[in-house]
Design an enzyme around this catalytic site. Structure first.
Site, PDB file in Angstrom:
ATOM      1  N   ASP A  69       0.689  -1.343  -0.070  1.00 59.58           N
ATOM      2  CA  ASP A  69      -0.064   0.006   0.017  1.00 59.58           C
ATOM      3  C   ASP A  69       0.776   1.172  -0.098  1.00 59.58           C
ATOM      4  O   ASP A  69       0.238   2.337   0.172  1.00 59.58           O
ATOM      5  CB  ASP A  69      -1.068  -0.087   1.219  1.00 59.58           C
ATOM      6  CG  ASP A  69      -2.127  -0.907   1.133  1.00 59.58           C
ATOM      7  OD1 ASP A  69      -2.570  -0.774  -0.047  1.00 59.58           O
ATOM      8  OD2 ASP A  69      -2.167  -1.739   2.204  1.00 59.58           O
ATOM      9  N   GLU A  74      -0.774   9.553   0.768  1.00 58.35           N
ATOM     10  CA  GLU A  74      -1.384  10.385   1.812  1.00 58.35           C
ATOM     11  C   GLU A  74      -1.584   9.864   3.055  1.00 58.35           C
ATOM     12  O   GLU A  74      -1.837  10.800   4.377  1.00 58.35           O
ATOM     13  CB  GLU A  74      -2.852  10.941   1.054  1.00 58.35           C
ATOM     14  CG  GLU A  74      -3.403  11.853   1.766  1.00 58.35           C
ATOM     15  CD  GLU A  74      -4.830  12.187   1.332  1.00 58.35           C
ATOM     16  OE1 GLU A  74      -5.256  13.185   0.979  1.00 58.35           O
ATOM     17  OE2 GLU A  74      -5.613  11.220   0.976  1.00 58.35           O
ATOM     18  N   ASP A  75      -1.849   8.723   3.206  1.00 62.32           N
ATOM     19  CA  ASP A  75      -2.171   8.258   4.764  1.00 62.32           C
ATOM     20  C   ASP A  75      -1.067   8.443   5.548  1.00 62.32           C
ATOM     21  O   ASP A  75      -1.480   8.184   6.738  1.00 62.32           O
ATOM     22  CB  ASP A  75      -2.319   6.620   4.346  1.00 62.32           C
ATOM     23  CG  ASP A  75      -3.802   6.449   3.825  1.00 62.32           C
ATOM     24  OD1 ASP A  75      -4.701   7.295   4.048  1.00 62.32           O
ATOM     25  OD2 ASP A  75      -3.776   5.555   3.005  1.00 62.32           O
ATOM     26  N   ARG A  94       1.058  -0.899   7.781  1.00 56.37           N
ATOM     27  CA  ARG A  94       1.472   0.168   7.087  1.00 56.37           C
ATOM     28  C   ARG A  94       2.153   1.037   7.770  1.00 56.37           C
ATOM     29  O   ARG A  94       2.655   2.083   7.191  1.00 56.37           O
ATOM     30  CB  ARG A  94       0.040   1.077   6.328  1.00 56.37           C
ATOM     31  CG  ARG A  94      -0.568   0.026   5.477  1.00 56.37           C
ATOM     32  CD  ARG A  94      -1.536   0.811   4.713  1.00 56.37           C
ATOM     33  NE  ARG A  94      -0.944   1.826   3.895  1.00 56.37           N
ATOM     34  CZ  ARG A  94      -1.439   2.996   3.605  1.00 56.37           C
ATOM     35  NH1 ARG A  94      -2.646   3.273   3.498  1.00 56.37           N
ATOM     36  NH2 ARG A  94      -0.753   3.715   2.575  1.00 56.37           N
ATOM     37  N   ARG A 139      -9.889   2.878  10.408  1.00 58.08           N
ATOM     38  CA  ARG A 139      -8.480   3.124  10.231  1.00 58.08           C
ATOM     39  C   ARG A 139      -8.049   4.368  11.253  1.00 58.08           C
ATOM     40  O   ARG A 139      -6.915   4.392  11.639  1.00 58.08           O
ATOM     41  CB  ARG A 139      -7.982   3.591   8.738  1.00 58.08           C
ATOM     42  CG  ARG A 139      -8.281   2.565   7.737  1.00 58.08           C
ATOM     43  CD  ARG A 139      -7.260   1.280   8.009  1.00 58.08           C
ATOM     44  NE  ARG A 139      -7.470   0.156   7.193  1.00 58.08           N
ATOM     45  CZ  ARG A 139      -6.819   0.028   5.860  1.00 58.08           C
ATOM     46  NH1 ARG A 139      -6.007   1.053   5.494  1.00 58.08           N
ATOM     47  NH2 ARG A 139      -7.188  -0.890   5.153  1.00 58.08           N
ATOM     48  N   HIS A 169     -12.101   5.411   3.935  1.00 58.53           N
ATOM     49  CA  HIS A 169     -11.600   6.616   4.479  1.00 58.53           C
ATOM     50  C   HIS A 169     -12.763   7.763   4.238  1.00 58.53           C
ATOM     51  O   HIS A 169     -13.557   7.653   3.465  1.00 58.53           O
ATOM     52  CB  HIS A 169     -10.266   7.077   4.042  1.00 58.53           C
ATOM     53  CG  HIS A 169      -9.291   6.078   4.194  1.00 58.53           C
ATOM     54  ND1 HIS A 169      -8.307   5.685   3.360  1.00 58.53           N
ATOM     55  CD2 HIS A 169      -8.765   5.914   5.498  1.00 58.53           C
ATOM     56  CE1 HIS A 169      -7.422   5.065   3.973  1.00 58.53           C
ATOM     57  NE2 HIS A 169      -7.602   5.309   5.074  1.00 58.53           N
ATOM     58  N   CYS A 254      -5.290   9.971  -2.437  1.00 56.89           N
ATOM     59  CA  CYS A 254      -4.607   9.282  -1.558  1.00 56.89           C
ATOM     60  C   CYS A 254      -3.126   8.903  -2.136  1.00 56.89           C
ATOM     61  O   CYS A 254      -2.242   8.333  -1.501  1.00 56.89           O
ATOM     62  CB  CYS A 254      -5.098   7.838  -1.131  1.00 56.89           C
ATOM     63  SG  CYS A 254      -5.689   6.843  -2.314  1.00 56.89           S
TER      64      CYS A 254
END
Length: 267
Positions: A69, A74-75, A94, A139, A169, A254
């Site tokens: 991932d 952006e996460d 992640r 998340r 999200h 993202c």
């Protein structure tokens, strides 16, 4: 006496090449379907090219091929004026992605803070003016939102928690146009919602846009009716194909971290 006038600084976008293991990415609301990694690479290159063509400086974060991932950068970080907040992703697999994002920001001139407890994904953070809507779902949790509020509220931001139950999200369900109007697709919008201005769009992939400045927005090519609707609002719509990332609950927001520097003094 010489007059000092503000000088614009080019905005910067941080991106990371997709991993060869992209197809093994985490999924929450979708089931795995075949992902063409070669096509994904070409689509990623096309996405980055749109930013470059609009004058954005591109910073490529070091590859993280061990993280399927990792392309969804952006996460891992969210920028608020001169502050970058490094996140604590909700998927434990992640969390190793954050360190390389932090290294890419070394020397950026931004102050750096971290979410130290709870969980927070950047994809759950939507900024409109000085209000920060933060999705609470699978998340991002309440502790992570409190940690973000503790960092931002002294800087003049208002943090508003938003329930997220129908998508991965918050920004899988809503994003905002340059004028602050929120785009939403009714079946994926949790209600009640806190947004003062809402525009219903006809396609699920039409809810995500990135504001490139000067009235231009990038969005998924999979939402042509929404694109037409936005053009009626005098926006310069730049559609990009991102089908392979949409199979993994991704969208146009993202795939990048956007840094918009303030004006700096000059002559």
């Amino acid at each position: 006496m010489d007059t000092v006038t503000p000088v614009p600084v080019s905005p910067r976008v941080l991106v990371r090449r997709p991993s060869p293991r992209l197809a093994a990415g985490e999924l929450t609301n979708l089931t795995h379907s075949p992902v063409d990694t070669d096509l994904a690479r070409r689509q990623w290159e096309g996405y980055v090219a749109v930013f470059a063509a609009r004058g954005w400086a591109v910073t490529e974060i070091e590859p993280a091929d061990e993280h399927p991932d990792g392309v969804f950068v952006e996460d891992t970080a969210v920028v608020f004026d001169d502050l970058v907040v490094l996140t604590r992703p909700g998927a434990a697999s992640r969390r190793g992605e954050v360190a390389s994002t932090a290294r890419a920001l070394d020397g950026s001139g931004l102050s750096v803070a971290r979410i130290a407890a709870g969980t927070l994904d950047g994809g759950d953070v939507l900024k409109i003016g000085r209000t920060v809507y933060v999705g609470r779902g699978t998340r991002t949790n309440a502790e992570g939102i409190r940690g973000l509020a503790a960092l931002l509220e002294p800087r003049g931001w208002t943090v508003v928690p938003v329930p997220v139950t129908r998508v991965l999200h918050l920004k899988s369900a809503v994003t905002a146009l340059p004028d602050g109007t929120v785009l939403a697709f009714a079946p994926t919008l949790d209600t009640p919602h806190p947004y003062p201005r809402l525009l219903d769009v006809p396609e699920e992939h039409g809810t995500a846009v990135v504001d490139l400045g000067d009235g231009a927005v990038v969005m998924s090519a999979a939402a042509p009716r929404t694109a037409a609707l936005l053009r009626e609002r005098d926006l310069d719509v730049l559609p990009v194909p991102i089908t392979e990332f949409e199979k993994l609950e991704g969208c146009v927001t993202c795939l990048s971290v956007r840094v918009r520097p303030p004006l700096v003094a000059g002559r």
